[in-house]
Each structure stands twice: as C-alpha cells, then as structure tokens.
Design an enzyme around this catalytic site. Sequence first.
Site, PDB file in Angstrom:
ATOM      1  N   LYS A 173       0.838  -1.216   0.000  1.00  0.00           N
ATOM      2  CA  LYS A 173       0.000   0.000   0.000  1.00  0.00           C
ATOM      3  C   LYS A 173       0.867   1.259   0.000  1.00  0.00           C
ATOM      4  CE  LYS A 173      -3.014   2.576   3.100  1.00  0.00           C
ATOM      5  NZ  LYS A 173      -2.333   3.445   4.047  1.00  0.00           N
ATOM      6  N   ASN A 174       1.885   1.309   0.865  1.00  0.00           N
ATOM      7  CA  ASN A 174       2.652   2.545   1.002  1.00  0.00           C
ATOM      8  C   ASN A 174       3.547   2.817  -0.205  1.00  0.00           C
ATOM      9  OD1 ASN A 174       1.421   3.070   3.401  1.00  0.00           O
ATOM     10  ND2 ASN A 174       3.067   2.282   4.682  1.00  0.00           N
ATOM     11  N   ARG A 222      -5.250  10.689   2.542  1.00  0.00           N
ATOM     12  CA  ARG A 222      -3.897  11.161   2.838  1.00  0.00           C
ATOM     13  C   ARG A 222      -3.006  11.045   1.600  1.00  0.00           C
ATOM     14  NH1 ARG A 222      -2.394  12.857   7.433  1.00  0.00           N
ATOM     15  NH2 ARG A 222      -0.301  12.985   6.594  1.00  0.00           N
ATOM     16  N   ASP A 272      -5.692   8.642   8.757  1.00  0.00           N
ATOM     17  CA  ASP A 272      -5.703   7.923  10.024  1.00  0.00           C
ATOM     18  C   ASP A 272      -5.691   8.822  11.251  1.00  0.00           C
ATOM     19  OD1 ASP A 272      -5.895   5.308   9.722  1.00  0.00           O
ATOM     20  OD2 ASP A 272      -3.770   4.840   9.750  1.00  0.00           O
ATOM     21  N   ASP A 311       4.415   0.440  11.801  1.00  0.00           N
ATOM     22  CA  ASP A 311       3.178  -0.238  11.410  1.00  0.00           C
ATOM     23  C   ASP A 311       3.062  -1.658  11.958  1.00  0.00           C
ATOM     24  OD1 ASP A 311       2.181   1.925  10.089  1.00  0.00           O
ATOM     25  OD2 ASP A 311       2.792   1.285   8.099  1.00  0.00           O
ATOM     26  N   MET A 371       7.358   6.883  17.265  1.00  0.00           N
ATOM     27  CA  MET A 371       7.110   7.793  16.144  1.00  0.00           C
ATOM     28  C   MET A 371       5.708   8.411  16.097  1.00  0.00           C
ATOM     29  SD  MET A 371       9.362   5.656  13.396  1.00  0.00           S
ATOM     30  CE  MET A 371       9.020   6.582  11.907  1.00  0.00           C
TER      31      MET A 371
END
Length: 441
Positions: free
Chosen positions: A22-23, A97, A121, A319, A341
Amino acid sequence: MNAFEIIGGKKLKGEIQPQGAKNEALQIIAAVLLTDQKITISNIPDIKDVNKLIELLGDMGVSIERLSKDTYTFEAKNINLDFFLSESFKAKGGGLRGSIMIVGPLLGRFGTAAIPKPGGDKIGRRRLDTHFLGFEKLGAKFVYDTKKEFFNVDATNLKGAYILLDEASVTGTANIVMAAVLAKGTTTIYNAACEPYLQQLCKMLNRMGAKITGVGSNLLTIEGVTKLGGTEHRMLPDMIEIGSFIGLAAMTESEITIKNVCYAELGVIPDVFKKLGIKFELRGDDIYIPSQKNYVIESFIDGSMLTVADAPWPGFTPDLLSIVLVVATQAKGNVLIHQKMFESRLFFVDKLIDMGAQIILCDPHRATVNGINKQYKLRGISMTSPDIRAGVSLLIAALSAEGKSTIFNIEQIERGYQDIDIRLRALGAQIKRVEVSGPGH
C-alpha cells in the site's frame, strides 16, 4: 456499516499471498503524473486508499486502463489543472492522505498545484511540514486559504537545492524527489527516508530517465532533467501484511506458508519476530512457519527485558508494533513495546486487556506485555477498530481467542488490506462479514 464476525481458536493451514505494498502504491501511482508517456504498474493492491487515488487521477484527465485485477496502464497526457480548485477535488482529496503525493509530480511537471488539507488515520499529528519545507527550498511558494482550507502552490521556477529534512519522512522524501527530478540543477536530500518503497520509486524514476544517485542511503543526489518517459513497474509485496501473517501463524498455532515475500527487502522484520521466539524458515522466496505450541521471548544478553521500538528504516517499522504487541500477549516472557514515532497508536490495548491479555500501558508511547504462554486463550469480545494496523492486530487477537468476536468499523481495516476475510477463510478461518446498524456495545 459492515463488521467482521469471528469464531476464534481454530488452527489455520495453507498458503497466503501478500498483496502489493500500500505505502509503495501511493507514491508510484502519483509518479505517473511526471510524464505524458504510458506507464504500466503491476501488483497494485485492490484497496480503498489506492483505488481512491486512481479515481482521483482519472478525474484529473489521466487515461487509465485496467489490464487485470492488479495491473493498470496510466497515461497522463491531458491533465486538467483547473480540477484542483474544484469542490469535487476538495471532497475527494481531503478524505485521502495519499492525495498529498500528487503535489510533488504536479509541481515538477506543471509548476503549479493546489491541495486541500488532507485527512486519513487518527494516529496523532502527522504533519505535512516536511513536504512543504522541501518544496519551498526548491523555490515553491505556498499560500494557505483559511476559508477554503486549500493550499495553493506556485512553482514556476523550481531550482535544485541542498535540503536537510527535519525528519526522515517516507512520503515527504518521495514527494520532494518527484518535484526535484524535473527541477533545474542538482538537488541533494540529506536525512532522506531509505525504505525499500522509496528505493522502488527512485529506481522507477531512473528507468523513466531521471538521474538519482545514492538510492538506498539517506543521502540522495538528484540531477534535474527536462523530460521523463514511460516505463513498467512491479510493486513489492506489502511487508506489513507479511509481518501480520507471521504473527497470525504464531498466535493461532497454524502452519502457514507466505508466498513470494521478497525476503531481501524485509530488513529487520523477520529478526524481530524471531526475538519473540517464532520459528520459521525461508524456502526459496517463501516464508514457511510451522505450527508452534509455544514461543519464548528472548531477553537481552545481560538478562534484561527485551524492548521492541520503532525507528525510521532500516529500523523496525511502526506499522508492525501493534502486531508484535498482540503476538507477545501469548508468548512466554515479557517485552516492552516502545512506540516512538506516533502518539496514541497504543490506545487499542484496552480491547486486548478486555480479552484477558496482561498489558500495562505505561504512557501514550509505551506498553509492557506480560506474556501468558498460552496458559489460557484470550476471550472473544465486541470491539471497534481505531486505525488500519490496530484493526488487523485485533483481528489476529480475535482469530486466536475463544468464542465469538465482532469487530466494527472494518472500513478502517479495508483501507489497507485487500479481501482479508476471503484470504483468511482460504486458510480455514471462521470469519464472515455482517451488516450492522452501528457498534452494538
């Protein structure tokens, strides 16, 4: 609204294929705007966030053809720049986003862009300053319209610059790289993110004719070019899914093979799961996880308690911290989870405590997990998923728990995981999608 109903406590078995990352997808798909030539991208995950970005590109005038479930061609010949000031763009761009990722390519190629204040998110403050400060160093000028909540950007004269990022932001680095490849002169980005996903983007841009050196390090040098061409690109498998499936296998005592994982790109992820006592072996490029009754958390060499903390790549990805936390609840031993983070990403632990896990939430960033060594199973409950990654952690907890669990707000999970219920059923999981009027708890 939809919810997942899960009957837990079953051992699963079989093979599972991770989806495309996804990223990586959000960066790679935005990069098609840098050229008027055709680009073919495969292994695209079929998930909401990615599909929304593809739809957004279509609205902007990109010709898109879907060749198969995971393969598309994009041709950004005729882009309607007025679309960025429309209400339709504000509505679509504001809820996604990933929409921030189109700014870099637009500035590089057209010298102008507008962007609504992004959504996404709820995991604490995710600032966009890194993106904007980088663009400004290249010569872009920003005007924020407080009434319309739009940023208007003028970048008619982008010039290479030395940029020291205030944080090694993946999306920030990607966005600045995409603007810099078409800027005049040389750009140097220090404290650049060096994630595999970013390396993938740089390699793809180089195939398109960009001149980027230092790929894989935190110091990127970009020599501006005047034009980029088309290319083909295949995305990496999603490392977050791979980590999630390793955790799932351990929690449910399942024998699972995760197919085609691109092991060399996983960094420290496999090692962190090994520290939790999870056994697995590499067979070709597949990870085979045998059924394991127990797993014991390692301590540090001096005997002190293991700490798992997130850090920018090549550190451990934030994540997967929620997955590690869930897996640790059934291990033997203790571990301190330190989420550096993002604040508020650990707030889902109250649900795990309700299920019978032994966790002390020390503060918004740290939780101590006392592993119960599977002496008893977690118990199924009704719960709501707060964000994508916590949602999957709760899903894993539910699959290992005794009795029935219901997870509401699964839209959050489905923003990041494609056909997750279908793929888990193929392994023998008892999970079904049900329609509900609202969280009944």
